[in-house]
Design a protein around this motif. Structure first.
Motif, PDB file in Angstrom:
ATOM      1  N   PRO A   1       0.817  -1.202   0.000  1.00  0.00           N
ATOM      2  CA  PRO A   1       0.000   0.000   0.000  1.00  0.00           C
ATOM      3  C   PRO A   1       0.855   1.257   0.000  1.00  0.00           C
ATOM      4  CG  PRO A   1      -0.004  -1.006   2.174  1.00  0.00           C
ATOM      5  CD  PRO A   1       0.710  -1.961   1.260  1.00  0.00           C
ATOM      6  N   ASP A   2       0.389   2.275  -0.714  1.00  0.00           N
ATOM      7  CA  ASP A   2       1.029   3.582  -0.723  1.00  0.00           C
ATOM      8  C   ASP A   2      -0.023   4.623  -0.397  1.00  0.00           C
ATOM      9  OD1 ASP A   2       3.594   2.688  -1.627  1.00  0.00           O
ATOM     10  OD2 ASP A   2       2.732   2.434  -3.624  1.00  0.00           O
ATOM     11  N   THR A   3       0.303   5.527   0.500  1.00  0.00           N
ATOM     12  CA  THR A   3      -0.634   6.582   0.809  1.00  0.00           C
ATOM     13  C   THR A   3      -0.659   7.568  -0.338  1.00  0.00           C
ATOM     14  OG1 THR A   3       1.111   7.796   1.945  1.00  0.00           O
ATOM     15  CG2 THR A   3      -0.305   6.384   3.291  1.00  0.00           C
ATOM     16  N   ALA A   4      -1.789   8.251  -0.511  1.00  0.00           N
ATOM     17  CA  ALA A   4      -1.956   9.190  -1.610  1.00  0.00           C
ATOM     18  C   ALA A   4      -2.889  10.297  -1.152  1.00  0.00           C
ATOM     19  CB  ALA A   4      -2.524   8.459  -2.825  1.00  0.00           C
ATOM     20  N   PRO A   5      -2.966  11.411  -1.873  1.00  0.00           N
ATOM     21  CA  PRO A   5      -3.857  12.503  -1.468  1.00  0.00           C
ATOM     22  C   PRO A   5      -5.297  12.042  -1.367  1.00  0.00           C
ATOM     23  CG  PRO A   5      -2.330  13.238  -3.172  1.00  0.00           C
ATOM     24  CD  PRO A   5      -2.168  11.750  -3.060  1.00  0.00           C
ATOM     25  N   LEU A   6      -6.047  12.717  -0.505  1.00  0.00           N
ATOM     26  CA  LEU A   6      -7.422  12.303  -0.265  1.00  0.00           C
ATOM     27  C   LEU A   6      -8.284  12.413  -1.516  1.00  0.00           C
ATOM     28  CD1 LEU A   6      -8.002  13.900   3.243  1.00  0.00           C
ATOM     29  CD2 LEU A   6      -7.712  11.488   2.709  1.00  0.00           C
ATOM     30  N   THR A   7      -7.925  13.296  -2.448  1.00  0.00           N
ATOM     31  CA  THR A   7      -8.736  13.484  -3.645  1.00  0.00           C
ATOM     32  C   THR A   7      -8.338  12.570  -4.785  1.00  0.00           C
ATOM     33  OG1 THR A   7      -7.237  15.272  -4.287  1.00  0.00           O
ATOM     34  CG2 THR A   7      -9.255  15.894  -3.130  1.00  0.00           C
ATOM     35  N   SER A   8      -7.495  11.572  -4.520  1.00  0.00           N
ATOM     36  CA  SER A   8      -6.938  10.773  -5.598  1.00  0.00           C
ATOM     37  C   SER A   8      -7.805   9.610  -6.040  1.00  0.00           C
ATOM     38  CB  SER A   8      -5.576  10.219  -5.183  1.00  0.00           C
ATOM     39  OG  SER A   8      -5.733   9.196  -4.220  1.00  0.00           O
ATOM     40  N   VAL A   9      -8.786   9.216  -5.256  1.00  0.00           N
ATOM     41  CA  VAL A   9      -9.516   7.985  -5.563  1.00  0.00           C
ATOM     42  C   VAL A   9     -10.138   8.021  -6.953  1.00  0.00           C
ATOM     43  CG1 VAL A   9     -11.502   6.588  -4.935  1.00  0.00           C
ATOM     44  CG2 VAL A   9      -9.922   7.352  -3.183  1.00  0.00           C
ATOM     45  N   GLY A  10     -10.812   9.104  -7.290  1.00  0.00           N
ATOM     46  CA  GLY A  10     -11.440   9.178  -8.605  1.00  0.00           C
ATOM     47  C   GLY A  10     -10.451   9.181  -9.743  1.00  0.00           C
ATOM     48  N   ALA A  11      -9.239   9.684  -9.497  1.00  0.00           N
ATOM     49  CA  ALA A  11      -8.250   9.821 -10.565  1.00  0.00           C
ATOM     50  C   ALA A  11      -7.492   8.548 -10.863  1.00  0.00           C
ATOM     51  CB  ALA A  11      -7.253  10.931 -10.192  1.00  0.00           C
ATOM     52  N   GLU A  12      -7.564   7.562  -9.995  1.00  0.00           N
ATOM     53  CA  GLU A  12      -6.764   6.351 -10.182  1.00  0.00           C
ATOM     54  C   GLU A  12      -7.218   5.583 -11.424  1.00  0.00           C
ATOM     55  OE1 GLU A  12      -7.247   4.308  -6.544  1.00  0.00           O
ATOM     56  OE2 GLU A  12      -5.840   5.575  -5.450  1.00  0.00           O
ATOM     57  N   THR A  13      -6.260   5.203 -12.251  1.00  0.00           N
ATOM     58  CA  THR A  13      -6.555   4.535 -13.512  1.00  0.00           C
ATOM     59  C   THR A  13      -5.773   3.238 -13.633  1.00  0.00           C
ATOM     60  OG1 THR A  13      -6.864   6.687 -14.572  1.00  0.00           O
ATOM     61  CG2 THR A  13      -6.613   4.789 -16.023  1.00  0.00           C
ATOM     62  N   ALA A  14      -6.440   2.162 -13.942  1.00  0.00           N
ATOM     63  CA  ALA A  14      -5.792   0.886 -14.222  1.00  0.00           C
ATOM     64  C   ALA A  14      -5.615   0.749 -15.729  1.00  0.00           C
ATOM     65  CB  ALA A  14      -6.623  -0.266 -13.671  1.00  0.00           C
ATOM     66  N   VAL A  15      -4.728  -0.144 -16.139  1.00  0.00           N
ATOM     67  CA  VAL A  15      -4.395  -0.315 -17.554  1.00  0.00           C
ATOM     68  C   VAL A  15      -5.120  -1.535 -18.117  1.00  0.00           C
ATOM     69  CG1 VAL A  15      -2.521  -0.680 -19.191  1.00  0.00           C
ATOM     70  CG2 VAL A  15      -2.139   0.756 -17.170  1.00  0.00           C
ATOM     71  N   PHE A  16      -5.800  -1.360 -19.233  1.00  0.00           N
ATOM     72  CA  PHE A  16      -6.520  -2.483 -19.839  1.00  0.00           C
ATOM     73  C   PHE A  16      -5.586  -3.405 -20.608  1.00  0.00           C
ATOM     74  CE2 PHE A  16      -8.827  -4.412 -23.430  1.00  0.00           C
ATOM     75  CZ  PHE A  16      -9.724  -5.196 -22.714  1.00  0.00           C
ATOM     76  N   HIS A  17      -4.716  -2.833 -21.458  1.00  0.00           N
ATOM     77  CA  HIS A  17      -3.827  -3.640 -22.283  1.00  0.00           C
ATOM     78  C   HIS A  17      -2.592  -4.053 -21.495  1.00  0.00           C
ATOM     79  CE1 HIS A  17      -6.158  -2.863 -25.886  1.00  0.00           C
ATOM     80  NE2 HIS A  17      -6.148  -1.574 -25.603  1.00  0.00           N
ATOM     81  N   GLY A  18      -2.069  -5.230 -21.791  1.00  0.00           N
ATOM     82  CA  GLY A  18      -0.859  -5.688 -21.124  1.00  0.00           C
ATOM     83  C   GLY A  18      -0.720  -7.191 -21.210  1.00  0.00           C
ATOM     84  N   LYS A  19       0.308  -7.692 -20.595  1.00  0.00           N
ATOM     85  CA  LYS A  19       0.588  -9.126 -20.615  1.00  0.00           C
ATOM     86  C   LYS A  19      -0.515  -9.914 -19.920  1.00  0.00           C
ATOM     87  CE  LYS A  19       4.180 -12.475 -19.377  1.00  0.00           C
ATOM     88  NZ  LYS A  19       5.540 -12.649 -18.814  1.00  0.00           N
ATOM     89  N   HIS A  20      -1.029  -9.353 -18.818  1.00  0.00           N
ATOM     90  CA  HIS A  20      -2.109  -9.988 -18.066  1.00  0.00           C
ATOM     91  C   HIS A  20      -3.334  -9.085 -18.101  1.00  0.00           C
ATOM     92  CE1 HIS A  20       1.221 -12.376 -16.693  1.00  0.00           C
ATOM     93  NE2 HIS A  20       1.725 -11.387 -15.975  1.00  0.00           N
ATOM     94  N   GLN A  21      -4.492  -9.666 -17.934  1.00  0.00           N
ATOM     95  CA  GLN A  21      -5.698  -8.865 -17.835  1.00  0.00           C
ATOM     96  C   GLN A  21      -5.690  -8.047 -16.549  1.00  0.00           C
ATOM     97  OE1 GLN A  21      -9.656 -10.114 -19.012  1.00  0.00           O
ATOM     98  NE2 GLN A  21      -8.845 -12.115 -19.616  1.00  0.00           N
ATOM     99  N   PRO A  22      -6.391  -6.910 -16.540  1.00  0.00           N
ATOM    100  CA  PRO A  22      -6.526  -6.139 -15.302  1.00  0.00           C
ATOM    101  C   PRO A  22      -7.393  -6.887 -14.302  1.00  0.00           C
ATOM    102  CG  PRO A  22      -7.959  -5.252 -17.006  1.00  0.00           C
ATOM    103  CD  PRO A  22      -7.100  -6.299 -17.669  1.00  0.00           C
ATOM    104  N   GLY A  23      -7.361  -6.436 -13.057  1.00  0.00           N
ATOM    105  CA  GLY A  23      -8.194  -7.041 -12.027  1.00  0.00           C
ATOM    106  C   GLY A  23      -7.581  -8.258 -11.380  1.00  0.00           C
ATOM    107  N   ILE A  24      -6.302  -8.523 -11.660  1.00  0.00           N
ATOM    108  CA  ILE A  24      -5.604  -9.647 -11.031  1.00  0.00           C
ATOM    109  C   ILE A  24      -4.509  -9.131 -10.117  1.00  0.00           C
ATOM    110  CG2 ILE A  24      -4.314 -11.782 -11.403  1.00  0.00           C
ATOM    111  CD1 ILE A  24      -5.585 -11.977 -14.181  1.00  0.00           C
ATOM    112  N   LEU A  25      -3.648  -8.282 -10.654  1.00  0.00           N
ATOM    113  CA  LEU A  25      -2.554  -7.728  -9.863  1.00  0.00           C
ATOM    114  C   LEU A  25      -2.866  -6.344  -9.307  1.00  0.00           C
ATOM    115  CD1 LEU A  25       0.542  -8.757 -12.027  1.00  0.00           C
ATOM    116  CD2 LEU A  25      -0.421  -9.907 -10.032  1.00  0.00           C
TER     117      LEU A  25
END
Length: 438
Positions: free
Chosen positions: A57-81
């Motif tokens: 875990p890494d702490t981040a600014p309180l307003t960061s939740v909406g801005a967080e973006t996961a990557v769709f393309h890659g070696k593995h599908q998102p939602g695993i790592l």
């Protein structure tokens, strides 16, 4: 109250507000109810497995939740790592009568394109407006293929040996209507409306090609709900998430993902060995709806609960001493000459070194679906675990638990599914393309 875009520390965002900016997309309209981008642990002990986010875990600014973006393309599908999210939807579909390989390929292409847009914070093709004023909120969308998918599409020869049905377990009370399926979708996000928006978009994109089989909704602790990063608690009140494997472990990749060059031999002598080449970079998801029998559990004293778990309820430390991450001393005796950690304690039975080194990455959600006809809470765990081969991951651990885990009388497995989750899609491609166009 702070203005939208303002942090709780008093800092402000653009005084004009995001809605006044040109070229506004959903990605730019950030959510304001936030906390930290913590990889807080999910619940898992009720299933017999510790659960947690896969990263540190890494702490981040309180307003960061909406801005967080996961990557769709890659070696593995998102939602695993990716770190665990606070909201989740699981859904299975069956291909419609008459739909086959061509229709399945078109559907997965549509779904992949929609998932890519939504995870980037953009609108869907038929947007409902539900998530217009939120950012991506760490949205991930993951797709899997069930055992029956291959017969429906005429691809039986490409069905992995590792996808053979799971064995029966004594704790199973499975509802077939809420189990299995041709296709499986996992959605996670740190905002409930963003998660729901993705669910509706994918349901619409299914069109006439597939129809819903079952749906389940779950939750986890919200990012930033604790004063410091810490392991979450499950619905039984237990600290849960201590022993999940981490990407930094030397054998993590080989235990969780199918090798880049799977053998394709149809054997399962090594992790991923029973997987065809189109599964390279993929993984296998075991999905179990596990009800926690909370009324009888909560009648136990704290001491009795701790004996069942083999850990202290207060901080998750083993009964033999130390902190949460201290290795339990399974041979330690108490003053009365008996084992401090009982022979059937969950902490003892579920340890990898007590199960031939079996390991899996647990990434579940809690659920609460009201009460049953007797007034008992219908609550528990939407257990999801990832491994290169379920025969070497989930199955041996569950068999061991089935034979004498002290926690077993307090849980009931009510639905089950096993899905092959192909590797990630290339840019311009879609999930499962190597199988459906190979």
């Amino acid at each position: 109250m702070p203005r939208p875009g303002a942090s709780r520390s008093g800092g402000t965002g653009d005084p004009a507000g995001p809605a006044s900016q040109p070229g506004v997309t959903r990605r730019r309209l950030l959510g304001t109810a936030g906390a930290t981008g913590l990889a807080l642990g999910a619940v898992g002990t009720a299933a017999g497995y510790a659960a947690a986010g896969s990263g540190d875990p890494d702490t981040a600014p309180l307003t960061s939740v909406g801005a967080e973006t996961a990557v769709f393309h890659g070696k593995h599908q998102p939602g695993i790592l990716d770190p665990m999210q606070s909201r989740g939807h699981l859904m299975a579909f069956d291909l419609a009568p008459g739909a086959g390989r061509k229709e399945a390929a078109a559907l997965l292409r549509r779904w992949s394109a929609t998932a890519e847009r939504l995870m980037a914070g953009e609108s869907s093709a038929s947007d409902t407006g539900v998530a217009l004023d939120a950012g991506p909120s760490a949205l991930t969308v993951t797709f899997g293929l069930g055992h029956s998918f291959f017969a429906r599409t005429g691809l039986e020869k490409q069905r992995p040996v590792a996808l053979d049905p799971l064995p029966d377990f004594s704790s199973d009370r499975l509802d077939k209507a809420r189990s299995d399926g041709d296709l499986w979708v996992q959605i996670g996000a740190n905002d409930g409306l963003v998660a729901f928006h993705a669910l509706r978009a994918l349901q619409k994109e299914a069109g006439s090609a597939a129809r819903p089989r079952w749906e389940m909704t779950g939750f986890n602790r919200s990012p930033g709900a604790t004063a410091r990063p810490m392991t979450a608690r499950n619905l039984m009140g237990q600290v849960d998430g201590t022993r999940n494997p981490k990407p930094s472990d030397p054998d993590f990749q080989q235990r969780i993902f199918v090798p880049d060059e799977p053998s394709g031999t149809g054997t399962a002598e090594v992790p991923g060995g029973g997987s065809p080449r189109w599964m390279a970079g993929g993984s296998y998801a075991v999905v179990r709806r596990i009800r926690m029998l909370l009324d009888p559990w909560e009648k136990l004293s704290v001491t009795e609960q701790e004996a069942v778990m083999g850990r202290h309820r207060s901080d998750g430390s083993p009964l033999t001493g130390g902190g949460e991450t201290t290795e339990p001393d399974l041979e330690k005796l108490g003053p009365d000459g008996t084992l401090v950690i009982p022979i059937d304690a969950h902490a003892r039975i579920s340890r990898p070194d007590q199960n031939g080194g079996a390991a899996m990455l647990r990434r579940p959600f809690s659920y609460h679906d009201g009460s049953d006809g007797k007034g008992a809470p219908d609550a528990g765990l939407l257990f999801i675990c990832w491994q290169a081969d379920p025969v070497r991951g989930f199955v041996p651990v569950q068999r061991k638990l089935d034979r004498g885990d002290a926690l077993s009388p307090f849980v009931r497995h009510e639905a089950s599914g096993l899905f092959a989750v192909p590797g990630g899609a290339e840019r311009g491609g879609y999930v499962g393309q190597a199988l459906l166009e190979g």
